[in-house]
Scaffold this active site. Structure first.
Site, PDB file in Angstrom:
ATOM      1  N   GLU A 290     -11.924  29.845   6.602  1.00 20.76           N
ATOM      2  CA  GLU A 290     -13.021  29.289   7.405  1.00 20.76           C
ATOM      3  C   GLU A 290     -13.916  28.387   6.556  1.00 20.76           C
ATOM      4  O   GLU A 290     -14.264  27.282   6.965  1.00 20.76           O
ATOM      5  CB  GLU A 290     -13.842  30.444   7.998  1.00 20.76           C
ATOM      6  CG  GLU A 290     -15.011  30.003   8.835  1.00 20.76           C
ATOM      7  CD  GLU A 290     -14.582  29.322  10.132  1.00 20.76           C
ATOM      8  OE1 GLU A 290     -13.960  29.993  10.965  1.00 20.76           O
ATOM      9  OE2 GLU A 290     -14.860  28.129  10.320  1.00 20.76           O
ATOM     10  N   ASP A 294     -14.514  24.446   7.146  1.00 20.74           N
ATOM     11  CA  ASP A 294     -15.840  23.929   7.480  1.00 20.74           C
ATOM     12  C   ASP A 294     -16.300  22.867   6.484  1.00 20.74           C
ATOM     13  O   ASP A 294     -16.939  21.888   6.870  1.00 20.74           O
ATOM     14  CB  ASP A 294     -16.861  25.083   7.536  1.00 20.74           C
ATOM     15  CG  ASP A 294     -16.533  26.080   8.641  1.00 20.74           C
ATOM     16  OD1 ASP A 294     -15.654  25.779   9.471  1.00 20.74           O
ATOM     17  OD2 ASP A 294     -17.148  27.165   8.666  1.00 20.74           O
ATOM     18  N   SER A 488     -13.896  26.817  15.676  1.00 23.31           N
ATOM     19  CA  SER A 488     -14.327  26.697  14.279  1.00 23.31           C
ATOM     20  C   SER A 488     -14.087  25.305  13.735  1.00 23.31           C
ATOM     21  O   SER A 488     -14.780  24.868  12.817  1.00 23.31           O
ATOM     22  CB  SER A 488     -13.534  27.659  13.407  1.00 23.31           C
ATOM     23  OG  SER A 488     -14.021  28.950  13.519  1.00 23.31           O
TER      24      SER A 488
END
Ligand code: NAG
Length: 571
Positions: A290, A294, A488
């Protein structure tokens, strides 16, 4: 000073003996633990609980008005964001509130410390035995067999009647966090035949054909007209929140840039902030998927925008809120918080108490009033929650997407964009529909007719607000390129677009966009987004909501069109 302290203590003892705090009223309760949790044995009497107490904020209505005044295009105060002190003046509890609550705590030999900049949050630690008495609670161990998580919670607690209207909530009590954080779903590329447009159409939009199966920064530039030129404003920062002790790997970022942004310096770095013991070991094998996603889809899309990764560690002090409360107080304490904040974590709304949801939402309003655009991924379970959750009767809205003071980002897929099936969307059960979306949502509900009737709250705040690509997204993790999917992906992409708009606004001497929704739902804002009208978000044994012309609870108002957005913001 000492004398004063003793005098106060003597006074307090007298109060404790008085009936003032004896009459208790149930303050918050829930009928059962959320799905997935199993009630275990009584919590050990000696186990120490770190409790947080939210004091009644003095003027949230005033803050909300100020937020909309500075965030609504056309308002005389548009863009005139509040200072830290101005926000704190709205939020700080009344002196009477502080002294009454401190009296009650002191009468019970409890010393609390203030943990928020405005003084509206207190923290203290007491054993379970004392907490059970103080709050007429029944702290119990609840197990979550799927993840092995154990939480100490009570299904109800009381406070003295004299403190009603002064204490907003005590946490952690009836809130159960979602042990399954909103992580990206690592997917194998899977393309729907009808999603592939013909070569001529791709050519006309200059979208590389490979974007049907592999989404890269170049694809996003083609889809949305995102510029590749470097941002110029050093004061303009993009914050990326990271939780569960994840950190982004610099070497992977370099590999990513060498593969997908050869025009950018491959040594482009992010700034790091940590709290709650957040780490940054840079051991490639420990980098978080993640976190890497990001940071790669902010630095790799928001060319040249100074980007800060804010790593919240596992030592969070907010009762298994995973640092959600800690990070917002951390940012509220800053003089210059980032102009844009993207977060790819969330949970089901029904796991959190409505009072706590409201407190977090108020904190987003505070940061929004300061001029920060707050974006969150809407969730990856369609109408069935942040991750697919068992649901029979009702759809499961996600948090914080139900909060009206942030911007929720859903997901699309395909070169002719259609809704991604996992894109969470729906209607909050906690927050009423804000006026900025009233027309857009009622138009949708009329078009929807009786579909899904009884499965969602027609009066709730509806989400997501906008969307961006969220499937087949190429990232580098531990030197290897892989494909990920999830909202996400969508939140950092949309946040990057906003950061690039802010760069140009600041360069032109204008204010950054701040809280986005009043602008996004305005005629000019909505017209600057690509309306996505196909697809749906199945879950709970239904097809979920269908995307339609205009706003819908799968793709929101649509995906960004940079050129049109520039015009819409007056550039
Ligand atoms: C529906 O949402 C409203 C807020 O708009 C709330 O007051 C109400 O309790 C919700 N209903 C249910 C059944 O959750």
């Amino acid at each position: 000073m000492r004398t004063g302290f003793y005098l106060l203590a003597a006074f307090v003892t007298a109060v404790a003996g008085s009936p003032a705090f004896r009459n208790m009223l149930v303050h918050e309760q829930r009928s059962a633990a959320p799905v997935g949790f199993v009630k275990g044995t009584a919590a050990p009497a000696a186990k120490v609980l770190n409790l947080r107490l939210a004091l009644k904020q003095s003027d949230m209505a005033g803050l909300e008005k100020a937020l909309f005044d500075v965030s609504t295009p056309g308002s005389a105060l548009y863009g005139q964001h509040l200072t830290k002190e101005e926000v704190e003046a709205f939020v700080a509890p009344a002196a009477e509130t502080v002294s009454l609550v401190q009296e009650w705590l002191a009468a019970n030999d409890i010393t609390a410390k203030t943990i928020s900049p405005a003084g509206d949050w207190l923290q203290f630690s007491i054993p379970v035995s004392q907490a059970n008495t103080l709050l007429q609670a029944d702290f119990t161990v609840f197990d979550h067999p799927e993840t092995g998580t154990q939480l100490t919670r009570t299904l109800a607690y009381s406070i003295p009647a004299a403190l009603q209207g002064h204490v907003d909530l005590i946490h952690p009590t009836i809130t159960f966090d979602n042990p399954l954080a909103n992580l990206p779903v690592v997917s194998s590329p899977k393309i729907l035949k009808e999603a592939i447009p013909d070569a001529a159409e791709l050519e006309s939009r200059a979208v590389p054909a490979s974007c049907a199966t592999k989404v890269t920064p170049a694809c996003l530039q083609a889809f949305y007209g995102i510029p590749t030129t470097l941002a110029t404003q050093s004061s303009n920062t993009l914050g990326v929140s990271g939780f569960i002790d994840q950190f982004a790997n610099q070497a992977d970022l370099t590999t990513f840039l060498k593969s997908f942004r050869t025009d950018l310096s491959s040594t482009t770095k992010f700034t790091l902030q940590t709290l709650d013991g957040g780490s940054n070991s840079q051991t490639a094998s420990q980098a978080g998927v993640e976190a890497n996603l990001d940071i790669q889809y902010t630095i790799g899309v928001a060319s040249g925008v100074p980007t800060t990764f804010i790593s919240v560690g596992d030592n969070f002090q907010d009762g298994n809120l995973e640092g959600f409360l800690d990070i917002i107080n951390f940012l509220l304490a800053e003089t210059n918080p980032p102009q844009v904040l993207t977060t790819s974590y969330g949970q089901n709304e029904n796991t959190i108490s409505s009072a706590l949801a409201n407190q977090l939402c108020n904190a987003y309003a505070q940061l929004g009033a300061r001029g920060t655009s707050i974006l969150f991924a809407s969730g990856d379970g369609g109408v069935a929650g942040s991750q697919t959750t068992t649901c029979s009767k009702s759809f499961l809205p996600t948090f914080p997407s139900g909060c009206p003071f942030m911007t929720s980002v859903g997901a699309t897929t395909g070169t002719t964009e259609t809704a991604a099936t996992f894109s969470s969307g729906g209607f909050s059960n906690f927050f009423a529909r804000p006026s900025y979306q009233a027309t857009a949502v009622s138009t949708y509900l009329t078009a929807l007719g009786t579909t899904n009737s009884g499965k969602f709250n027609t009066s709730g705040r509806a989400f997501p607000d906008v969307s961006a690509q969220g499937q087949n997204v190429q990232i580098v993790v531990d030197k290897v390129t892989e494909s990920v999917a999830g909202t996400s992906c969508s939140s950092p992409i949309f946040a990057s677009v906003i950061s690039l708009l802010n760069d140009r606004l600041i360069a032109a001497g204008k204010a950054p966009l701040g809280f986005l929704n009043p602008f996004l739902y305005s005629a000019a804002g909505a017209a600057a987004l690509n309306d996505v009208t196909t697809g749906d978000n199945p879950g709970c044994g239904t097809n979920g909501f269908p995307a339609k012309a205009g706003w819908d609870p799968v793709t929101g108002l649509g995906t960004p069109n940079f050129a049109k957005l520039l015009t819409a913001v007056g550039l």
